[in-house]
Scaffold this active site. Structure first.
Site, PDB file in Angstrom:
ATOM      1  N   HIS A 120      -2.082  12.022 -10.419  1.00  0.00           N
ATOM      2  CA  HIS A 120      -2.110  11.813 -11.865  1.00  0.00           C
ATOM      3  C   HIS A 120      -2.749  12.986 -12.606  1.00  0.00           C
ATOM      4  O   HIS A 120      -2.598  13.098 -13.821  1.00  0.00           O
ATOM      5  CB  HIS A 120      -2.809  10.496 -12.213  1.00  0.00           C
ATOM      6  CG  HIS A 120      -4.305  10.538 -12.160  1.00  0.00           C
ATOM      7  ND1 HIS A 120      -5.034  10.129 -11.070  1.00  0.00           N
ATOM      8  CD2 HIS A 120      -5.222  10.934 -13.078  1.00  0.00           C
ATOM      9  CE1 HIS A 120      -6.328  10.257 -11.316  1.00  0.00           C
ATOM     10  NE2 HIS A 120      -6.464  10.749 -12.525  1.00  0.00           N
ATOM     11  N   ASP A 172      -2.289   8.418  -4.651  1.00  0.00           N
ATOM     12  CA  ASP A 172      -2.705   9.288  -5.758  1.00  0.00           C
ATOM     13  C   ASP A 172      -3.276  10.612  -5.269  1.00  0.00           C
ATOM     14  O   ASP A 172      -4.397  11.013  -5.620  1.00  0.00           O
ATOM     15  CB  ASP A 172      -3.732   8.581  -6.651  1.00  0.00           C
ATOM     16  CG  ASP A 172      -3.795   9.189  -8.045  1.00  0.00           C
ATOM     17  OD1 ASP A 172      -3.172  10.247  -8.267  1.00  0.00           O
ATOM     18  OD2 ASP A 172      -4.481   8.612  -8.909  1.00  0.00           O
ATOM     19  N   SER A 197     -11.554  13.045 -11.704  1.00  0.00           N
ATOM     20  CA  SER A 197     -10.409  12.814 -10.818  1.00  0.00           C
ATOM     21  C   SER A 197     -10.080  14.080 -10.040  1.00  0.00           C
ATOM     22  O   SER A 197      -9.924  15.158 -10.615  1.00  0.00           O
ATOM     23  CB  SER A 197      -9.188  12.381 -11.636  1.00  0.00           C
ATOM     24  OG  SER A 197      -9.401  11.130 -12.220  1.00  0.00           O
TER      25      SER A 197
END
Length: 284
Positions: free
Chosen positions: A136, A166, A235
Site C-alpha cells: 500500500h 501487504d 508503514s
C-alpha cells in the site's frame, strides 16, 4: 443691535494681549505677561476632554492581549488533532535512541518512499539496492521515488507486490548501499525488545522502541503484534531486534486486550513472509 452683540461676543472670546491691569487678588499685585501666558495655557489644557477609554494605549494593549490569547487557544485546540502526548514523547525517545551508534547505522538502511502524494518507509535488504516496503506504500505506482538517508533520490522499480500480506519489493540502480540483515524466522516469542525506525507523520528517520506481543492468531495469515509507537508513515518500517536483525515489516495499527485493558499496537508482517516472497521470481 445684533451686530453690536456679535462684536461683544468676539471680543469676549479673544485672548488678551494687553496684560496690564490684571491683579493677583491674593497678593494684590499685577500679573506679569509670562504668568498670564502660563495661566491661559494651563486653562486651555485643563479644558480639553480626555480621550475615550477605548482609544487609550492601555485599552489597546488589553485588546491585543485578548486577541493573542484567542489565537493561541485556537492553535492549541488543533494540536491534539495532529499530535497526542504519546506522539510528542516519541520524538524525545527517538532523540535519545539516536545517540547510539547502532541506531545511527540502522537509520542509514532506512529510506523514504513517495508514491503520488503519500509517504511511507522502506529498508534495504541487499547492497545492490533492493528495498522491502508495503504494497500500500507503493500503491499503484510502478516507479516510486526512493529517498536515501544521505539525501540522494532514485526512481525505483516495483519488482513485485503482494496483497495477501501487504509487501512489495522495489529495486533502485545503486550499489554498495547499507542493508539490514534479516532474521531467519520469527517464532512468535513475546516481550522481545525491538526498535522501529521509520518516517511517521511529518518526520523522517524516527527511531522508537517497544516489545513484541507475539502472533495474532485471528489474522490470516497470523501477524506480528508490537507494543510500540506506530503512526501514519511508519508503514514499511523494519522491526529490528537488539541483535540487529529484522523480524518484521510494519504495515498497520490495531488494538488488543491485555490484562483487562485495551492496548494500541502496531502490526507487522513476520519476516518469514519476506523470505518466502523474495524466493519467488519477480513479476514480468
Amino acid at each position: 443691535m445684533a451686530e453690536q452683540e456679535k462684536k461683544e461676543d468676539v471680543e469676549r472670546d479673544k485672548v488678551p494681549t494687553d496684560f496690564t491691569g490684571y491683579k493677583d487678588r491674593e497678593y494684590g499685585r499685577d500679573f506679569t505677561e509670562e504668568e498670564l501666558t502660563d495661566l491661559f495655557k494651563a486653562a486651555d489644557e485643563e479644558g480639553e476632554a480626555p480621550p475615550p477609554f477605548f482609544r487609550s494605549p492601555r485599552f489597546q494593549k488589553i485588546i491585543a492581549g485578548v486577541l493573542a490569547l484567542m489565537v493561541c487557544a485556537q492553535v492549541m485546540a488543533l494540536v491534539p488533532q495532529v499530535f497526542s502526548l504519546a506522539a510528542v514523547r516519541f520524538l524525545t525517545v527517538s532523540a535519545q535512541l539516536s545517540q547510539s551508534a547502532e541506531i545511527q547505522e540502522y537509520k542509514e538502511s532506512v529510506v523514504v518512499i513517495r508514491s503520488g502524494g503519500s509517504k511511507g518507509t522502506g529498508f534495504f535488504v541487499s547492497e545492490d539496492g533492493l528495498v522491502v516496503t508495503n504494497r500500500h506504500v507503493v500503491d499503484e505506482s510502478k516507479t516510486p521515488l526512493v529517498h536515501l538517508s544521505d539525501g540522494s533520490v532514485y526512481q525505483g522499480r516495483v519488482l513485485w507486490s503482494d496483497d495477501e500480506v501487504d509487501l512489495a519489493l522495489v529495486d533502485i540502480d545503486a550499489e554498495g548501499v547499507p542493508a539490514l540483515p534479516l532474521a531467519a524466522t520469527y517464532d512468535g516469542a513475546e516481550d522481545v525488545p525491538v526498535y522501529i525506525i521509520g518516517n511517521p507523520l511529518f518526520f523522517n528517520g524516527i527511531a522508537n522502541e517497544g516489545v513484541t506481543r507475539g502472533l495474532l492468531p485471528d489474522r490470516d495469515p497470523p501477524m506480528l503484534a508490537i507494543d510500540a509507537p506506530v503512526y501514519r508513515g511508519n508503514s514499511g518500517s523494519p522491526v529490528i531486534t537488539e541483535e540487529g536483525e529484522v523480524i518484521g515489516v510494519v504495515y498497520a495499527t490495531s488494538s488488543m486486550e491485555r490484562d483487562g485493558k485495551k492496548l494500541r499496537i502496531g502490526l507487522a508482517v513476520p519476516i518469514d513472509w519476506v523470505h518466502r516472497r523474495m524466493a519467488e521470481p519477480p513479476a514480468p
